[in-house]
Design an enzyme around this catalytic site. Structure first.
Site, PDB file in Angstrom:
ATOM      1  N   ARG A  16      65.190  91.970  60.514  1.00  0.00           N
ATOM      2  CA  ARG A  16      65.835  92.903  59.584  1.00  0.00           C
ATOM      3  C   ARG A  16      65.637  92.465  58.128  1.00  0.00           C
ATOM      4  O   ARG A  16      65.630  93.312  57.232  1.00  0.00           O
ATOM      5  CB  ARG A  16      67.322  93.023  59.906  1.00  0.00           C
ATOM      6  CG  ARG A  16      67.584  93.981  61.060  1.00  0.00           C
ATOM      7  CD  ARG A  16      69.061  94.066  61.370  1.00  0.00           C
ATOM      8  NE  ARG A  16      69.347  95.219  62.221  1.00  0.00           N
ATOM      9  CZ  ARG A  16      70.441  95.336  62.963  1.00  0.00           C
ATOM     10  NH1 ARG A  16      71.354  94.363  62.951  1.00  0.00           N
ATOM     11  NH2 ARG A  16      70.639  96.414  63.687  1.00  0.00           N
ATOM     12  N   GLY A  56      68.822  95.971  66.607  1.00  0.00           N
ATOM     13  CA  GLY A  56      68.690  94.604  66.124  1.00  0.00           C
ATOM     14  C   GLY A  56      68.401  93.651  67.278  1.00  0.00           C
ATOM     15  O   GLY A  56      67.474  92.847  67.216  1.00  0.00           O
ATOM     16  N   GLY A  76      72.346 101.488  67.417  1.00  0.00           N
ATOM     17  CA  GLY A  76      73.357 102.538  67.385  1.00  0.00           C
ATOM     18  C   GLY A  76      72.918 103.695  66.494  1.00  0.00           C
ATOM     19  O   GLY A  76      73.075 104.871  66.851  1.00  0.00           O
TER      20      GLY A  76
END
Ligand code: 3PG
Ligand code: MG
Length: 395
Positions: free
Chosen positions: A35, A352, A376
């Protein structure tokens, strides 16, 4: 169309970038920096164009108060290393130290704020509380840049309320994520459409099930997601992760599904505890011992899931099949990743943890059609839901 950072002047301006730097940590070591790397193009572009950049993010779920376990300090240091420059980390969010660092920042400078969730207002359900915090975050800001795709499904102050108060644009990550995910909304172009669901954050994903039943030809369920379904079939799940309220919902979904539409594991790898040295065994799904928990799907299930993936035209995968961080429970996740990499389907890996899983198992991001930084968020996007973070940019 949303404005991008290429459509706005940034030189000398104060730009607040909401990134999702919620990376998995192992102590204060960053276990997977995917990320952070995904946020680099936007940050590097803004810095090189002479913006005065404030970057902010959450990390974990510290519960609205400072908890050094969840400090972004290691992330600031790691980002500095990747950018080859110093990232100023004043150690607070909207307090005097952050103020001073922002005021002192020259064009081309970069300041990272401390974990936004150290302030309960960030995630508050009270619009006033969030609004007050957003006012403080927005005070020094000339431009807000939305680039934290993984958190855009959260109606949080930094995601939703700040852009309502600022001139706003999307960063390169959000632009790329939205373009890729549009291929999985409404009508998927290449059936059969196979969705693979797993992972541990079951509650978050459970609601998606109803709408996935309407769009996906097959749903393969592994990870902790499988236990409510196995329980709903009347099987005993031992000490496996299981939230009681979800068994009824799972039973409803099983009732709604077409025959064979939902595939569950038929065997599991079980142990008494989550540990590399705990003795493990492979058991049929209807023979989980009372004192053991399922920590991976078994080899028969993995082969069946892989075969289904092999027939797909489009695959969306969110959530590892087991505790992939330990080699003894990684085989199911590896089998799913391998089948996706080998097949000819358009493949999307979302989340993630799922992104971290494929990288930890040695797969390159480009073995897949798209690796999303948001699990999500991507799941809500493909259901056609409006993400609060995107809605705030479009007003
Ligand atoms: C994620 O890891 O899914 C995102 O960073 C959002 O985190 P959250 O689920 O704690 O809101
Ligand atoms: Mg996640």
């Amino acid at each position: 169309m949303m404005k991008t950072i290429d459509d706005v002047a940034v030189e000398g301006r104060c730009v607040l970038v909401r990134a999702d730097l919620n990376v998995p940590l192992d102590g204060d070591r960053i276990a997977d920096d995917g990320r952070i790397r995904a946020s680099l193009p936007t940050l590097a572009a803004l810095v090189s164009r002479g913006a005065r950049v404030i970057v902010c993010s959450h990390l974990g779920r510290p519960g609205g108060r400072p908890d050094l376990k969840y400090s972004l300090a290691p992330v600031a240091a790691h980002l500095g290393g990747l950018l080859g420059r110093e990232v100023d980390f004043p150690g607070d969010i909207v307090g005097p130290e952050a103020h001073a660092a922002i005021a002192a920042m020259p064009p081309g400078g970069l300041v990272m704020l401390e974990n936004l969730r150290f302030d309960a207002a960030e995630t508050s359900k009270d619009d006033m509380a969030r609004g007050y915090f957003a006012d403080q975050l927005a005070a020094p800001v000339d431009l807000y840049v939305a680039d934290g795709f993984g958190a855009m499904h959260r109606k949080h102050a930094s995601v939703y309320d700040v852009p309502l108060r600022c001139v706003s644009a999307v960063g390169y990550l959000v632009q790329a994520e939205v373009a890729a995910l549009r291929r999985l909304t409404a009508q998927v172009q290449r059936p059969p459409y196979v969705v693979v669901l797993g992972g541990a954050k079951v509650a978050d994903k459970f609601d998606a099930f109803g709408s996935l039943l309407a769009t996906a030809d097959r749903i393969l369920v592994g990870g902790a997601m499988a236990f409510p379904f196995l329980a709903a079939r009347g099987l005993k799940t031992g000490t496996s992760l299981l939230e009681a309220g979800q068994v009824d919902a799972a039973a409803r979904y099983l009732g709604q599904a077409a025959p064979g539409q939902i595939e569950l594991p038929s065997d599991l790898v079980v142990a008494t505890r989550i540990a590399a040295d705990a003795p493990r065994q492979i058991v049929a799904a209807d023979a989980i011992p009372a004192d053991q928990m399922g920590l991976d799907i078994g080899p028969e299930s993995a082969a069946r899931f892989a075969a289904t993936i092999g027939t797909a035209g489009t695959v969306f995968w969110n959530g590892p099949e087991g505790v992939f961080e330990l080699a003894s429970y990684a085989a199911g996740t590896r089998a799913v990743a391998q089948a996706m990499a080998d097949g000819s389907a358009f493949t999307m890996v979302g989340g993630g943890d799922t992104g971290a899983a494929i990288r930890a198992l040695g797969f390159a991001d480009d073995a897949f059609g798209h690796v999303s930084t948001g699990g999500g968020a991507s799941l809500e996007f493909i259901q056609g839901k409006t993400l609060p973070g995107l809605a705030a940019l479009e007003v």
